[in-house]
Design an enzyme around this catalytic site. Structure first.
Site, PDB file in Angstrom:
ATOM      1  N   ASP A 125      10.701  -8.613 -17.378  1.00 33.08           N
ATOM      2  CA  ASP A 125      11.798  -8.081 -18.206  1.00 33.08           C
ATOM      3  C   ASP A 125      11.230  -7.381 -19.437  1.00 33.08           C
ATOM      4  OD1 ASP A 125      12.841 -10.974 -20.204  1.00 33.08           O
ATOM      5  OD2 ASP A 125      10.856 -10.443 -19.411  1.00 33.08           O
ATOM      6  N   ASP A 140       5.571  -8.613 -21.547  1.00 28.73           N
ATOM      7  CA  ASP A 140       5.568  -8.211 -20.132  1.00 28.73           C
ATOM      8  C   ASP A 140       4.763  -6.927 -19.947  1.00 28.73           C
ATOM      9  OD1 ASP A 140       8.417  -9.280 -20.967  1.00 28.73           O
ATOM     10  OD2 ASP A 140       8.197  -9.814 -18.859  1.00 28.73           O
ATOM     11  N   ASN A 168      15.006  -9.801 -21.598  1.00 27.93           N
ATOM     12  CA  ASN A 168      14.811  -9.361 -22.993  1.00 27.93           C
ATOM     13  C   ASN A 168      15.821  -8.282 -23.382  1.00 27.93           C
ATOM     14  OD1 ASN A 168      12.610 -10.967 -23.829  1.00 27.93           O
ATOM     15  ND2 ASN A 168      11.215  -9.683 -22.623  1.00 27.93           N
ATOM     16  N   THR A 220       7.821 -13.276 -15.156  1.00 27.28           N
ATOM     17  CA  THR A 220       7.667 -13.485 -16.607  1.00 27.28           C
ATOM     18  C   THR A 220       8.979 -13.198 -17.342  1.00 27.28           C
ATOM     19  OG1 THR A 220       6.882 -11.205 -16.888  1.00 27.28           O
ATOM     20  CG2 THR A 220       5.208 -12.920 -16.583  1.00 27.28           C
ATOM     21  N   PHE A 263      13.455 -19.131 -23.674  1.00 28.28           N
ATOM     22  CA  PHE A 263      14.339 -18.014 -23.321  1.00 28.28           C
ATOM     23  C   PHE A 263      14.457 -17.782 -21.811  1.00 28.28           C
ATOM     24  CE2 PHE A 263      16.636 -14.156 -24.122  1.00 28.28           C
ATOM     25  CZ  PHE A 263      16.222 -13.254 -23.145  1.00 28.28           C
ATOM     26  N   ASN A 264      13.337 -17.636 -21.110  1.00 27.99           N
ATOM     27  CA  ASN A 264      13.407 -17.282 -19.688  1.00 27.99           C
ATOM     28  C   ASN A 264      14.177 -18.317 -18.875  1.00 27.99           C
ATOM     29  OD1 ASN A 264      11.944 -14.906 -19.976  1.00 27.99           O
ATOM     30  ND2 ASN A 264       9.979 -15.873 -19.501  1.00 27.99           N
ATOM     31  N   HIS A 312       2.889 -14.040 -24.779  1.00 26.66           N
ATOM     32  CA  HIS A 312       3.180 -15.039 -23.736  1.00 26.66           C
ATOM     33  C   HIS A 312       2.729 -14.617 -22.324  1.00 26.66           C
ATOM     34  CE1 HIS A 312       6.036 -16.840 -26.655  1.00 26.66           C
ATOM     35  NE2 HIS A 312       6.498 -15.621 -26.837  1.00 26.66           N
ATOM     36  N   ASP A 313       3.330 -13.541 -21.823  1.00 22.08           N
ATOM     37  CA  ASP A 313       3.322 -13.271 -20.386  1.00 22.08           C
ATOM     38  C   ASP A 313       1.953 -13.035 -19.752  1.00 22.08           C
ATOM     39  OD1 ASP A 313       6.498 -11.482 -20.565  1.00 22.08           O
ATOM     40  OD2 ASP A 313       6.042 -13.618 -20.431  1.00 22.08           O
TER      41      ASP A 313
HETATM   42  O1  RIB Z   1      10.166 -17.020 -24.363  1.00 20.53           O
HETATM   43  C1  RIB Z   1       9.252 -15.981 -24.154  1.00 20.53           C
HETATM   44  C2  RIB Z   1       9.541 -15.265 -22.877  1.00 20.53           C
HETATM   45  O2  RIB Z   1      10.848 -14.687 -22.930  1.00 20.53           O
HETATM   46  C3  RIB Z   1       8.602 -14.078 -22.620  1.00 20.53           C
HETATM   47  O3  RIB Z   1       8.469 -13.876 -21.251  1.00 20.53           O
HETATM   48  C4  RIB Z   1       9.350 -12.935 -23.241  1.00 20.53           C
HETATM   49  O4  RIB Z   1       8.964 -11.676 -22.689  1.00 20.53           O
HETATM   50  C5  RIB Z   1      10.763 -13.268 -22.860  1.00 20.53           C
HETATM   51  O5  RIB Z   1      10.966 -12.831 -21.516  1.00 20.53           O
HETATM   52 CA    CA Z   2       9.072 -11.660 -20.339  1.00 17.53          CA
END
Ligand code: RIB
Ligand code: CA
Length: 318
Positions: free
Chosen positions: A10, A15, A39, A126, A167-168, A241-242
């Site tokens: 996303d 990403d 996102n 991701t 979030f994801n 993160h990703d």
């Molecule tokens: O919480 C972080 C994640 O949520 C990452 O993958 C960021 O890109 C969002 O998708």
């Molecule tokens: Ca992401």
């Protein structure tokens, strides 16, 4: 042999770097990119995936759009972190990226690849897990063609979108529950791991020193990402993160994993979307998920800087 990989993402600043890393490194065979709402809206995350591929000279990797909303529950975006475009910071032109959109859609593209690729394929989600769950529901007979699922999501500790949920996972808890209980090998990179790789000014300077249009674009992405993480979370540097997912596939020695039972909370009034990680085996549930607990940050950043160099020098993907 390179690891055959499909990214489901996303974009999203982090990403975007995962796309670069997967395309640049010779030990990854990037078979496709599928996009999901997360996102930002699906239209924006899909345009962003094509923009990243176009800017980095990534050609011949099909990009297909997936689901625009979760299996259940409301849609949400992370505009406070990724901006109105989902990839704020760089000035992308208004012209269409020269990387086309595959008309098949994400689930058909996944099906076609899994049916034809000579070996099972690693899925690297991701973003919200909507596409992966929808695929498993639609094509249960193809689950065996998925080697493993290496995902960014969840946390062994606190969340980032609610106190309990990352979030994801929170975007689509039912989808996450389907994926974690799918029976396919799952490796989880949660916030507890991803917060160990922060794009400090020193890292940004290393990327800037590459001196290419792509490195300048990456600096713009990280500069924007740093501003929102500072504003929203008070971080001194943003966690990227990703790309820990693909970095792990490239060099498993970079990450320490433990096996644990991971359960997605679906019903909690205040905890919906939490990943309940049983690190000490007290629930009696099978410890069937690999959970990242420690990361070699310097080794990770070396891979990121090298990926930007390789692609930025016009060396392009292998
Ligand atoms: O919480 C972080 C994640 O949520 C990452 O993958 C960021 O890109 C969002 O998708
Ligand atoms: Ca992401």
């Amino acid at each position: 042999m390179p690891v055959p990989v499909i990214l489901d993402c996303d974009p999203g600043h982090d990403d975007a770097f995962n796309i670069l890393l997967a395309a640049a490194h010779p030990s990854i065979e990037l078979l496709a990119i599928t996009t999901v709402a997360g996102n930002q809206t699906l239209a924006k995350t899909t345009l962003n995936a094509r923009r990243v591929c176009s800017a980095a000279g990534i050609r011949g990797v099909p990009v297909a759009a997936g689901r625009d909303r979760p299996l259940h529950g409301p849609r949400r975006v992370a505009e406070d972190i990724h901006g109105g475009s989902g990839l704020d910071g760089p000035r992308f032109g208004q012209e269409e990226p020269d990387v086309p959109l595959d008309p098949r859609g994400a689930l058909t593209l996944l099906r076609d690849i899994l049916l034809t690729h000579p070996t099972p394929v690693t899925l690297v989600p991701t973003g919200p897990l909507t596409n992966v769950a929808a695929f498993l529901l639609a094509y249960p007979e193809l689950a065996g063609r998925i080697e493993r699922i290496v995902l960014m999501g969840g946390s062994t500790g606190r969340g980032n979108t609610t106190p309990a949920a990352e979030f994801n996972i929170l975007c689509d808890p039912e989808a996450a529950d389907i994926v974690f209980r799918s029976g396919r090998p799952v490796t989880m990179f949660g916030l507890n791991a991803t917060h160990q790789v922060r794009a400090t000014p020193e890292v940004v300077a290393r990327i800037a020193a590459l001196g290419t249009p792509l490195s300048a674009l990456c600096v713009d992405l990280l500069t924007y990402f740093a501003s929102t993480y500072r504003e929203v979370f008070g971080f001194d540097a943003p966690p990227l993160h990703d790309p820990l997912t693909v970095a792990h596939l490239i060099d498993p020695s970079l990450t320490e994993l433990v096996r644990a039972a991971v359960t997605v909370e679906l019903a909690g009034t205040y905890t919906r979307g939490a990943t309940v990680v049983d690190l000490h085996g007290v629930t009696g549930r099978p410890a069937d998920t690999e959970v990242a607990v420690h990361v070699d940050a310097e080794g990770f950043w070396r891979l990121i800087v090298e990926a930007v160099r390789v692609l930025g020098d016009g060396a392009g993907p292998r």
